[in-house]
Design a protein around this motif. Structure first.
Motif, PDB file in Angstrom:
ATOM      1  N   ALA A 110       0.726  -1.168   0.122  1.00 15.10           N
ATOM      2  CA  ALA A 110       0.051  -0.035   0.058  1.00 15.10           C
ATOM      3  C   ALA A 110       0.767   1.089  -0.032  1.00 15.10           C
ATOM      4  O   ALA A 110       0.432   2.162  -0.615  1.00 15.10           O
ATOM      5  CB  ALA A 110      -0.897   0.006   1.205  1.00 15.10           C
ATOM      6  N   LEU A 111       1.845   1.271   0.868  1.00 12.25           N
ATOM      7  CA  LEU A 111       2.742   2.425   0.952  1.00 12.25           C
ATOM      8  C   LEU A 111       3.519   2.498  -0.453  1.00 12.25           C
ATOM      9  O   LEU A 111       3.963   3.690  -0.937  1.00 12.25           O
ATOM     10  CB  LEU A 111       3.718   2.440   2.160  1.00 12.25           C
ATOM     11  CG  LEU A 111       2.948   2.358   3.445  1.00 12.25           C
ATOM     12  CD1 LEU A 111       3.957   2.108   4.692  1.00 12.25           C
ATOM     13  CD2 LEU A 111       2.387   3.681   4.006  1.00 12.25           C
ATOM     14  N   LYS A 112       4.140   1.656  -0.803  1.00 17.56           N
ATOM     15  CA  LYS A 112       4.715   1.474  -2.250  1.00 17.56           C
ATOM     16  C   LYS A 112       3.991   1.890  -3.276  1.00 17.56           C
ATOM     17  O   LYS A 112       4.186   2.955  -4.007  1.00 17.56           O
ATOM     18  CB  LYS A 112       5.450   0.007  -2.651  1.00 17.56           C
ATOM     19  CG  LYS A 112       6.043  -0.002  -3.747  1.00 17.56           C
ATOM     20  CD  LYS A 112       6.901  -1.195  -3.666  1.00 17.56           C
ATOM     21  CE  LYS A 112       6.248  -2.324  -4.038  1.00 17.56           C
ATOM     22  NZ  LYS A 112       7.019  -3.493  -4.396  1.00 17.56           N
ATOM     23  N   PHE A 155      -3.139   6.650  -6.645  1.00 13.74           N
ATOM     24  CA  PHE A 155      -3.437   6.509  -5.467  1.00 13.74           C
ATOM     25  C   PHE A 155      -3.302   8.012  -4.714  1.00 13.74           C
ATOM     26  O   PHE A 155      -1.945   8.181  -4.571  1.00 13.74           O
ATOM     27  CB  PHE A 155      -2.793   5.423  -4.853  1.00 13.74           C
ATOM     28  CG  PHE A 155      -3.046   4.087  -5.281  1.00 13.74           C
ATOM     29  CD1 PHE A 155      -4.260   3.353  -5.164  1.00 13.74           C
ATOM     30  CD2 PHE A 155      -2.134   3.337  -6.472  1.00 13.74           C
ATOM     31  CE1 PHE A 155      -4.644   2.232  -5.784  1.00 13.74           C
ATOM     32  CE2 PHE A 155      -2.343   2.173  -6.849  1.00 13.74           C
ATOM     33  CZ  PHE A 155      -3.611   1.740  -6.866  1.00 13.74           C
ATOM     34  N   GLY A 156      -4.180   8.309  -4.293  1.00 10.28           N
ATOM     35  CA  GLY A 156      -4.021   9.820  -3.421  1.00 10.28           C
ATOM     36  C   GLY A 156      -3.619   9.354  -2.013  1.00 10.28           C
ATOM     37  O   GLY A 156      -2.789  10.360  -1.449  1.00 10.28           O
ATOM     38  N   ALA A 157      -3.656   8.396  -1.391  1.00 14.33           N
ATOM     39  CA  ALA A 157      -3.254   7.921  -0.070  1.00 14.33           C
ATOM     40  C   ALA A 157      -3.077   6.398   0.255  1.00 14.33           C
ATOM     41  O   ALA A 157      -3.684   5.728  -0.665  1.00 14.33           O
ATOM     42  CB  ALA A 157      -4.452   8.227   0.710  1.00 14.33           C
ATOM     43  N   GLY A 158      -2.070   6.170   1.135  1.00 14.42           N
ATOM     44  CA  GLY A 158      -1.852   4.730   1.273  1.00 14.42           C
ATOM     45  C   GLY A 158      -1.540   4.565   2.806  1.00 14.42           C
ATOM     46  O   GLY A 158      -0.908   5.275   3.412  1.00 14.42           O
ATOM     47  N   ALA A 159      -2.086   3.593   3.213  1.00 16.56           N
ATOM     48  CA  ALA A 159      -1.956   3.124   4.801  1.00 16.56           C
ATOM     49  C   ALA A 159      -1.466   1.762   4.855  1.00 16.56           C
ATOM     50  O   ALA A 159      -1.924   1.064   4.429  1.00 16.56           O
ATOM     51  CB  ALA A 159      -3.313   3.184   5.522  1.00 16.56           C
ATOM     52  N   VAL A 211       1.212  12.877  -1.885  1.00 15.20           N
ATOM     53  CA  VAL A 211       0.242  11.818  -1.521  1.00 15.20           C
ATOM     54  C   VAL A 211       0.326  11.834   0.076  1.00 15.20           C
ATOM     55  O   VAL A 211       1.382  12.556   0.738  1.00 15.20           O
ATOM     56  CB  VAL A 211       0.934  10.515  -1.981  1.00 15.20           C
ATOM     57  CG1 VAL A 211       0.658  10.280  -3.276  1.00 15.20           C
ATOM     58  CG2 VAL A 211       2.026  10.129  -1.423  1.00 15.20           C
ATOM     59  N   SER A 212      -0.745  11.310   0.576  1.00 12.80           N
ATOM     60  CA  SER A 212      -0.908  11.077   2.122  1.00 12.80           C
ATOM     61  C   SER A 212      -0.693   9.749   2.293  1.00 12.80           C
ATOM     62  O   SER A 212      -1.083   8.847   1.805  1.00 12.80           O
ATOM     63  CB  SER A 212      -2.352  11.380   2.393  1.00 12.80           C
ATOM     64  OG  SER A 212      -2.527  12.790   2.314  1.00 12.80           O
ATOM     65  N   LEU A 213       0.225   9.535   3.547  1.00 13.87           N
ATOM     66  CA  LEU A 213       0.651   8.084   3.772  1.00 13.87           C
ATOM     67  C   LEU A 213       0.268   8.201   5.430  1.00 13.87           C
ATOM     68  O   LEU A 213       0.394   9.027   6.234  1.00 13.87           O
ATOM     69  CB  LEU A 213       2.213   8.097   3.776  1.00 13.87           C
ATOM     70  CG  LEU A 213       2.892   8.347   2.358  1.00 13.87           C
ATOM     71  CD1 LEU A 213       4.200   8.635   2.435  1.00 13.87           C
ATOM     72  CD2 LEU A 213       2.223   7.230   1.498  1.00 13.87           C
ATOM     73  N   LEU A 214      -0.028   6.942   5.845  1.00 12.13           N
ATOM     74  CA  LEU A 214      -0.427   6.542   7.083  1.00 12.13           C
ATOM     75  C   LEU A 214       0.269   5.323   7.442  1.00 12.13           C
ATOM     76  O   LEU A 214       0.245   4.456   6.762  1.00 12.13           O
ATOM     77  CB  LEU A 214      -1.915   6.154   7.509  1.00 12.13           C
ATOM     78  CG  LEU A 214      -2.233   5.735   8.732  1.00 12.13           C
ATOM     79  CD1 LEU A 214      -2.044   6.865   9.876  1.00 12.13           C
ATOM     80  CD2 LEU A 214      -3.846   5.400   8.495  1.00 12.13           C
ATOM     81  N   VAL A 215       1.066   5.175   8.568  1.00  9.83           N
ATOM     82  CA  VAL A 215       1.715   4.096   9.107  1.00  9.83           C
ATOM     83  C   VAL A 215       1.212   3.683  10.512  1.00  9.83           C
ATOM     84  O   VAL A 215       1.054   4.729  11.355  1.00  9.83           O
ATOM     85  CB  VAL A 215       3.156   4.271   9.176  1.00  9.83           C
ATOM     86  CG1 VAL A 215       3.876   4.020   7.591  1.00  9.83           C
ATOM     87  CG2 VAL A 215       3.588   5.635   9.667  1.00  9.83           C
ATOM     88  N   ALA A 216       1.310   2.539  10.735  1.00 13.19           N
ATOM     89  CA  ALA A 216       0.642   2.009  12.120  1.00 13.19           C
ATOM     90  C   ALA A 216       1.566   0.963  12.803  1.00 13.19           C
ATOM     91  O   ALA A 216       1.860  -0.084  12.080  1.00 13.19           O
ATOM     92  CB  ALA A 216      -0.819   1.476  11.789  1.00 13.19           C
TER      93      ALA A 216
END
Length: 368
Positions: free
Chosen positions: A250-252, A261-265, A307-312
């Motif tokens: 997803a991040l890649k 893709f505008g955003a990836g989590a 882009v917007s990125l989210l990591v958990a």
């Protein structure tokens, strides 16, 4: 009697209980020292332990979705394969079945939405794979027939099963609840596993001379979905979210394909592709391909995309916590990064279920 059937689990538990009780009941009668009696004791103990471990394994598999069928468990699952004929004229996306969503009013698509099983054929990659598409109830309502919806690709880990995304991780149910509460816009969720050439773990890489996994997932799948459903195709109208290997993908995809893709989590994501017996040689000496697959290298050496990125991650229980902090520190404008950090939580479904509501709400807010 499928592997994930409740009947199989109940049968295993009943057998375990009966064998345990039988062992306790007959043990005094098997107190002798003859070979026959000793073998009987060993047999009872072995059978009891086997059924107990089988019960635990079946319960864990139903919860975490490691294997979808007996064939998958014993390594006999080979479908889907590589498609080499591009001139058959068939549709790139075919709906092969439907099922209701386990929510109040779920029997009616206009109230609960619908999960559609589909098969997607990639025109560019030559790959094909099954998937499940959650279509929200708003899609079926009269006012939604002229409406264009946002979409998100939802990816499992490796080996993973697409069914686990709505059975165990409950993405459709969570999205349905968030929309009803006004915390998320209605979105189509394309749920699938990144293992498009099983049993190989291709880590969403276009392997030189091998499966073009990144092309299939990042280009073929969105194009096929947009050709069948009323979803947007412009910048910022698609998102991608995944756990474990799916989180890395997803991040890649967000970094490599910002026009799509505008955003990836990434939930519990790694930040580079591993090299082990399940992956084989992914890069075949292509140093540039290997570097771009390393997301930390990418952030250091490539222009940051918008882009917007989210990591958990979690401070205790996740092995990627320090790498996640390094990833956050490397993100530069115009890219944006957010994070979910739990105090503790392992690499498992329970942890991801705690993160998914916030992640879906975040994803929805980043899509136009």
């Amino acid at each position: 009697m499928t592997l994930t059937s409740g009947r199989v689990l109940v049968l295993a538990v009943v057998l375990a209980v009966l064998l345990f009780a039988g062992t306790v009941w007959f043990w005094p009668r098997l107190a002798g020292r003859s070979v026959r009696v000793v073998l009987a004791r060993i047999g009872l103990l072995l059978l009891t332990q086997v059924t107990i471990f089988a019960s635990l394994g079946l319960a864990a598999n139903r919860s975490f979705g490691f294997y979808a069928s007996w064939a998958d468990l014993f390594g006999q699952e080979r479908e889907p394969g590589v498609v080499v004929d591009h001139d058959r004229g068939g549709a790139p996306l075919e709906v092969t079945g439907t099922r209701t969503v386990n929510v109040p009013g779920g029997a009616r698509p206009s109230q609960g939405g619908q999960i559609q099983r589909v098969r997607i054929e990639g025109r560019r990659s030559g790959l094909a794979a099954p998937a499940y598409v959650y279509v929200p109830p708003e899609y079926f309502r009269p006012g939604g027939k002229q409406r264009t919806f946002r979409a998100a690709m939802v990816l499992t880990g490796y080996p993973g099963t697409a069914r686990a995304l709505f059975k165990g991780l409950q993405y459709p149910q969570t999205a349905h609840s968030l929309v009803r509460k006004g915390r998320m816009q209605p979105m189509l969720l394309v749920m699938m596993r990144p293992t498009v050439a099983p049993p190989r773990d291709t880590e969403c890489v276009d392997v030189p001379g091998g499966p073009r996994s990144e092309t299939f997932l990042s280009s073929d799948v969105p194009e096929a979905v947009a050709g069948h459903y009323r979803v947007g195709t412009g910048r910022g109208q698609w998102g991608v979210i995944g756990n474990s290997t799916g989180g890395y993908c997803a991040l890649k995809f967000a970094l490599h394909h910002p026009a799509r893709f505008g955003a990836g989590a990434g939930l519990s994501a790694e930040y580079r592709a591993p090299s082990d017996p399940t992956t084989g040689d992914l890069f075949h000496g292509d140093r540039r391909l290997e570097q771009r697959a390393d997301l930390l290298w990418f952030l250091d050496h490539e222009p940051p995309p918008p882009v917007s990125l989210l990591v958990a991650s979690s401070r205790h229980g996740e092995g990627n916590y320090r790498a996640t902090q390094r990833f956050i520190g490397k993100v530069r404008a115009p890219a944006r990064v957010s994070s979910i950090t739990l105090g503790s939580g392992g690499h498992n479904f329970n942890t991801w279920r705690r993160e998914i509501p916030a992640a879906l709400e975040w994803l929805s807010g980043r899509l136009r």
